[in-house]
Design an enzyme around this catalytic site. Structure first.
Site, PDB file in Angstrom:
ATOM      1  N   ASP A 106      -5.087   4.849   0.608  1.00  0.00           N
ATOM      2  CA  ASP A 106      -4.877   3.220   1.627  1.00  0.00           C
ATOM      3  C   ASP A 106      -3.836   2.181   2.284  1.00  0.00           C
ATOM      4  O   ASP A 106      -2.801   2.828   2.296  1.00  0.00           O
ATOM      5  CB  ASP A 106      -5.178   2.496   0.260  1.00  0.00           C
ATOM      6  CG  ASP A 106      -5.836   0.525   0.324  1.00  0.00           C
ATOM      7  OD1 ASP A 106      -7.283   1.072   1.543  1.00  0.00           O
ATOM      8  OD2 ASP A 106      -5.428   0.294   0.779  1.00  0.00           O
ATOM      9  N   SER A 107      -4.402   1.802   3.510  1.00  0.00           N
ATOM     10  CA  SER A 107      -3.696   1.196   4.155  1.00  0.00           C
ATOM     11  C   SER A 107      -2.436   0.753   3.157  1.00  0.00           C
ATOM     12  O   SER A 107      -0.973   0.052   3.972  1.00  0.00           O
ATOM     13  CB  SER A 107      -4.818   0.478   5.062  1.00  0.00           C
ATOM     14  OG  SER A 107      -5.017  -0.494   4.589  1.00  0.00           O
ATOM     15  N   TYR A 116      -5.103  -2.002   8.495  1.00  0.00           N
ATOM     16  CA  TYR A 116      -5.847  -0.828   9.807  1.00  0.00           C
ATOM     17  C   TYR A 116      -7.240  -1.995  10.201  1.00  0.00           C
ATOM     18  O   TYR A 116      -7.723  -1.328  11.072  1.00  0.00           O
ATOM     19  CB  TYR A 116      -6.439  -0.226   8.536  1.00  0.00           C
ATOM     20  CG  TYR A 116      -5.605   0.950   8.749  1.00  0.00           C
ATOM     21  CD1 TYR A 116      -4.122   0.635   8.595  1.00  0.00           C
ATOM     22  CD2 TYR A 116      -5.952   2.113   8.341  1.00  0.00           C
ATOM     23  CE1 TYR A 116      -3.750   2.277   8.376  1.00  0.00           C
ATOM     24  CE2 TYR A 116      -5.115   3.443   7.788  1.00  0.00           C
ATOM     25  CZ  TYR A 116      -3.759   3.189   7.819  1.00  0.00           C
ATOM     26  OH  TYR A 116      -3.090   4.520   7.824  1.00  0.00           O
ATOM     27  N   GLY A 117      -7.359  -2.737   9.172  1.00  0.00           N
ATOM     28  CA  GLY A 117      -8.764  -3.792   9.777  1.00  0.00           C
ATOM     29  C   GLY A 117      -9.186  -3.859  10.817  1.00  0.00           C
ATOM     30  O   GLY A 117     -10.397  -4.604  11.455  1.00  0.00           O
ATOM     31  N   CYS A 130     -10.568   3.534   0.603  1.00  0.00           N
ATOM     32  CA  CYS A 130     -10.405   2.189   1.957  1.00  0.00           C
ATOM     33  C   CYS A 130     -11.477   2.314   2.775  1.00  0.00           C
ATOM     34  O   CYS A 130     -12.075   3.308   3.189  1.00  0.00           O
ATOM     35  CB  CYS A 130      -8.573   2.909   3.083  1.00  0.00           C
ATOM     36  SG  CYS A 130      -8.807   1.540   4.379  1.00  0.00           S
ATOM     37  N   ASN A 131     -12.142   0.971   2.746  1.00  0.00           N
ATOM     38  CA  ASN A 131     -13.405   1.331   3.640  1.00  0.00           C
ATOM     39  C   ASN A 131     -13.380   1.420   5.255  1.00  0.00           C
ATOM     40  O   ASN A 131     -14.326   1.516   5.901  1.00  0.00           O
ATOM     41  CB  ASN A 131     -14.194  -0.368   3.329  1.00  0.00           C
ATOM     42  CG  ASN A 131     -14.776  -0.197   1.837  1.00  0.00           C
ATOM     43  OD1 ASN A 131     -15.855   0.217   1.201  1.00  0.00           O
ATOM     44  ND2 ASN A 131     -13.760  -0.740   0.495  1.00  0.00           N
ATOM     45  N   THR A 132     -12.545   0.481   5.915  1.00  0.00           N
ATOM     46  CA  THR A 132     -12.437   0.608   6.815  1.00  0.00           C
ATOM     47  C   THR A 132     -11.255   1.954   7.364  1.00  0.00           C
ATOM     48  O   THR A 132     -12.308   2.466   8.702  1.00  0.00           O
ATOM     49  CB  THR A 132     -10.799   0.011   7.243  1.00  0.00           C
ATOM     50  OG1 THR A 132     -11.112  -1.506   6.562  1.00  0.00           O
ATOM     51  CG2 THR A 132     -11.135  -0.169   8.841  1.00  0.00           C
ATOM     52  N   GLU A 136      -1.603  -8.884   1.675  1.00  0.00           N
ATOM     53  CA  GLU A 136      -0.692  -7.457   1.655  1.00  0.00           C
ATOM     54  C   GLU A 136       0.992  -8.685   1.312  1.00  0.00           C
ATOM     55  O   GLU A 136       1.661  -8.361   0.888  1.00  0.00           O
ATOM     56  CB  GLU A 136      -0.776  -6.645   2.477  1.00  0.00           C
ATOM     57  CG  GLU A 136      -1.290  -5.950   2.150  1.00  0.00           C
ATOM     58  CD  GLU A 136      -0.929  -5.096   1.943  1.00  0.00           C
ATOM     59  OE1 GLU A 136       0.237  -4.515   2.413  1.00  0.00           O
ATOM     60  OE2 GLU A 136      -1.846  -3.924   1.169  1.00  0.00           O
ATOM     61  N   CYS A 167     -13.763  -4.196   1.140  1.00  0.00           N
ATOM     62  CA  CYS A 167     -12.478  -3.918   0.905  1.00  0.00           C
ATOM     63  C   CYS A 167     -12.436  -3.950  -0.180  1.00  0.00           C
ATOM     64  O   CYS A 167     -12.199  -4.561  -1.441  1.00  0.00           O
ATOM     65  CB  CYS A 167     -11.988  -4.920   2.129  1.00  0.00           C
ATOM     66  SG  CYS A 167     -10.614  -4.600   2.104  1.00  0.00           S
ATOM     67  N   THR A 168     -11.598  -2.896  -0.857  1.00  0.00           N
ATOM     68  CA  THR A 168     -10.866  -2.144  -1.542  1.00  0.00           C
ATOM     69  C   THR A 168      -9.545  -3.537  -2.065  1.00  0.00           C
ATOM     70  O   THR A 168      -9.565  -3.844  -2.981  1.00  0.00           O
ATOM     71  CB  THR A 168      -9.880  -0.864  -1.394  1.00  0.00           C
ATOM     72  OG1 THR A 168      -9.678  -1.024  -1.226  1.00  0.00           O
ATOM     73  CG2 THR A 168     -11.226   0.099  -1.769  1.00  0.00           C
ATOM     74  N   HIS A 169      -9.321  -3.945  -0.985  1.00  0.00           N
ATOM     75  CA  HIS A 169      -8.001  -5.409  -1.476  1.00  0.00           C
ATOM     76  C   HIS A 169      -8.738  -6.444  -2.418  1.00  0.00           C
ATOM     77  O   HIS A 169      -8.012  -7.748  -3.017  1.00  0.00           O
ATOM     78  CB  HIS A 169      -8.086  -5.898  -0.494  1.00  0.00           C
ATOM     79  CG  HIS A 169      -6.849  -5.006   0.384  1.00  0.00           C
ATOM     80  ND1 HIS A 169      -6.751  -4.078   1.412  1.00  0.00           N
ATOM     81  CD2 HIS A 169      -5.249  -5.225   0.501  1.00  0.00           C
ATOM     82  CE1 HIS A 169      -5.545  -3.114   1.581  1.00  0.00           C
ATOM     83  NE2 HIS A 169      -4.734  -4.656   1.172  1.00  0.00           N
TER      84      HIS A 169
END
Ligand code: DGL
Length: 293
Positions: free
Chosen positions: A28-29, A60-61, A91-93, A177, A211-213
């Site tokens: 993931d980012s 990354y988004g 990570c979806n992005t 983040e 978005c995994t976040h």
């Protein structure tokens, strides 16, 4: 993206990848993929995992296709070098902007026996079980929304039976983040994007957290949405889809070691990652630093 842009200098030819079985790579980012890793480990506890968070270059988004592809490919290759034969883009992005090019152009050159899987398709595959009226909303990064990857997958699987409305949420990942998502000012951004999504389509009965976040915001999002709206969070969906994949592909499963271990790598500060991941996962995490570029 042209073939030339994907691997200009044929540097893959110089790669020396370990051929013996290794851990499953989870990428993931930043921290968001930990929400996926947690559910994967609960479902498949016997496997070894190698988590890589590119925290130094997150988010990354809001970045271009070229940059997300470049960063994602670099991280995938590093996970391969460290022994992974199977990498999940948690990570979806990255799944939206880099997966297809990596699968189609890069993997055949790097090593046709290695695999990279994304998380958008498995999420879309369960959506029809949740929506009753076919009105689905997506909350995601600007990159994922602009790529229209969810829209294209929905169209492929369900045609016009499901209508997707998408809302890009540029502030959400930076707030998470930086651990500011519970601060008093953060709610303004969550409410603004959710209300805008519901204005776009007031009939939405199912919302995908794309978005995994955003899994970390699930309770907050639930409290803003009306209680009858279903929320799709990806952890369990991806874990179940990986379980199914490994059962259907014994040749890949045989390349995944099973000693129930988990290592964490970050491109940023080890202290920061360890402290944050310990909070995310609710268990002590000792990360290692890794340089990618
Ligand atoms: N967790 C990533 C995703 O699922 C966050 C992307 C970002 O770094 O902005 O899209």
């Amino acid at each position: 993206m042209s073939e030339l842009q994907t691997n200009k200098d044929n540097s893959f030819l110089k790669l020396k990848l370990p051929s013996s079985p290794g851990p499953i790579g989870i990428f993931d980012s930043g921290y968001g993929g930990l929400t996926i890793l947690e559910k994967i480990r609960q479902r498949l506890p016997d496997y070894d995992y190698l988590y890589l968070g590119d925290n130094a270059r997150t988010p990354y988004g809001t970045r271009s296709f070229e940059i997300v592809y470049k960063y994602t490919l670099e991280c995938v290759v590093r996970l391969f070098e460290l022994g992974a034969h199977l990498v999940i883009l948690a990570c979806n992005t990255a799944s939206a902007k880099a997966l297809r090019t990596i699968q189609q152009n890069d993997l055949p050159k790097i090593d046709p026996r290695r695999r990279v899987l994304g998380i958008i398709r498995p999420t879309v595959e369960i959506v029809d079980r949740l929506t009753h009226n076919g009105h689905v909303g997506l909350l995601a990064t600007p990159g994922t929304v602009q790529s229209n990857s969810y829209g294209l997958e929905i169209q492929k699987l369900y045609g016009n039976a499901i209508t997707l409305s998408s809302e890009a949420c540029p502030m959400w990942v930076p707030l998470i983040e930086n651990f500011e998502h519970n601060s008093p000012g953060a709610d303004y951004f969550f409410r603004k994007n959710i209300h805008h999504l519901l204005q776009t389509d007031p009939e939405i009965d199912t919302v995908i957290l794309g978005c995994t976040h955003y899994t970390l915001l699930q309770d907050k999002i639930k409290s803003i949405l009306s209680p009858e709206i279903n929320i799709v969070s990806q952890g369990e969906i991806v874990a179940s889809s990986l379980d199914d994949y490994l059962n259907r592909h014994p040749e890949i499963d045989a390349l995944c070691t099973k000693n129930a271990s988990c290592r964490f790598l970050t491109t940023e500060s080890v202290e920061k990652f360890s402290a944050s991941a310990t909070i995310f996962l609710n268990e002590p995490v000792l990360a290692e630093h890794i340089d990618i570029d």
